[in-house]
Design an enzyme around this catalytic site. Structure first.
Site, PDB file in Angstrom:
ATOM      1  N   LEU A 186       0.833  -1.204   0.000  1.00 47.63           N
ATOM      2  CA  LEU A 186       0.000   0.000   0.000  1.00 47.63           C
ATOM      3  C   LEU A 186       0.865   1.251   0.000  1.00 47.63           C
ATOM      4  O   LEU A 186       1.831   1.331   0.747  1.00 47.63           O
ATOM      5  CB  LEU A 186      -0.880   0.022   1.262  1.00 47.63           C
ATOM      6  CG  LEU A 186      -1.675  -1.238   1.540  1.00 47.63           C
ATOM      7  CD1 LEU A 186      -2.233  -1.205   2.959  1.00 47.63           C
ATOM      8  CD2 LEU A 186      -2.781  -1.402   0.510  1.00 47.63           C
ATOM      9  N   GLU A 187       0.513   2.226  -0.816  1.00 47.01           N
ATOM     10  CA  GLU A 187       1.151   3.538  -0.770  1.00 47.01           C
ATOM     11  C   GLU A 187       0.262   4.421   0.096  1.00 47.01           C
ATOM     12  O   GLU A 187      -0.913   4.603  -0.213  1.00 47.01           O
ATOM     13  CB  GLU A 187       1.277   4.148  -2.165  1.00 47.01           C
ATOM     14  CG  GLU A 187       1.929   3.234  -3.181  1.00 47.01           C
ATOM     15  CD  GLU A 187       0.936   2.564  -4.108  1.00 47.01           C
ATOM     16  OE1 GLU A 187      -0.214   3.026  -4.233  1.00 47.01           O
ATOM     17  OE2 GLU A 187       1.309   1.555  -4.711  1.00 47.01           O
TER      18      GLU A 187
END
Length: 178
Positions: free
Chosen positions: A120-121
Site C-alpha cells: 500500500l502507498e
C-alpha cells in the site's frame, strides 16, 4: 462487471476467490472491506526512480502509530487475496479519506493469478493515528473477458511478492543503461 457481495461470498465458497483470513461480515454490497496489516516501511529520504528506496521498517504498536505529512509510508494488507478467474481493484474508502489519508492511489489493479498481500502507498494530509487491523478500504472483484492470462505465469516483476515491496523501477532503468 463488478461482483456483488453475495457473488463474492459464493466465489470464495467455490474456491474461485481467495481471501485469507476471510470474514463474511466484511462483505459489503459490491466489495470486501480489507484491513491494514501490522508493518510499515517509512520512506523518509530522497526518492530517486533510478535507485532503490531507503526505508525504516516499523511495526505498528498496540496504541497505534501517528502518520506524519510529508512522508511516504508503504504498508501491507492484513488479508491475502487473489483469483485465477477474477481481476481485483483495491482502494481506500470514504472513511479513510475523511481522515486525510490517501491510500493506494497509483496501483489499484490486481491481475488474475496473483494472490498477494497488497503493498500500500499511504500519505497523510495531517497527523493521524492509525491502528493495525483497522478497516482501510474496499476490494472489488471484476469479471475478465477473453482468454485468461495468469500474472504468475508471466514471471512479472512483482509476481513473487509476499510482503511490502519498494519500487523496482530502478532495475528497469539500470537495465536500459549502456
Amino acid at each position: 462487471m463488478i461482483l456483488t457481495g453475495p457473488a463474492i461470498a459464493a466465489a470464495v465458497a467455490a474456491g474461485d476467490i481467495t481471501i485469507d483470513p476471510f470474514e463474511p461480515c466484511r462483505i459489503s454490497p459490491n466489495a470486501y472491506d480489507w484491513r491494514l496489516g501490522k508493518t510499515l516501511l517509512v520512506c523518509d529520504g530522497h526518492l530517486d526512480a533510478a535507485a532503490p528506496t531507503s526505508f525504516t521498517e516499523t511495526a505498528i504498536p498496540e496504541v497505534g502509530l501517528v502518520l506524519e505529512p510529508g512522508l511516504l509510508y508503504l504498508g501491507i494488507t492484513h488479508e491475502k487475496t487473489g483469483s485465477e478467474r477474477f481481476a481485483q481493484m483495491l482502494n481506500g474508502d470514504r472513511t479513510i479519506g475523511s481522515l486525510g489519508i490517501w491510500v493506494h492511489v497509483s496501483a489499484p489493479l490486481g491481475h488474475q493469478g496473483h494472490a498477494i498481500r497488497w503493498t500500500l502507498e499511504i500519505r497523510a494530509a495531517k497527523p493521524v493515528r492509525i491502528h493495525a487491523g483497522m478497516t482501510f478500504g474496499k476490494l472489488i472483484f471484476l469479471t475478465a473477458h477473453g482468454c485468461p492470462d495468469s500474472y504468475q505465469q508471466q514471471r512479472a516483476k512483482y509476481a513473487a511478492s509476499d510482503g511490502i515491496d519498494i519500487s523496482r523501477l530502478h532495475e528497469e532503468i539500470q537495465g536500459d543503461r549502456p
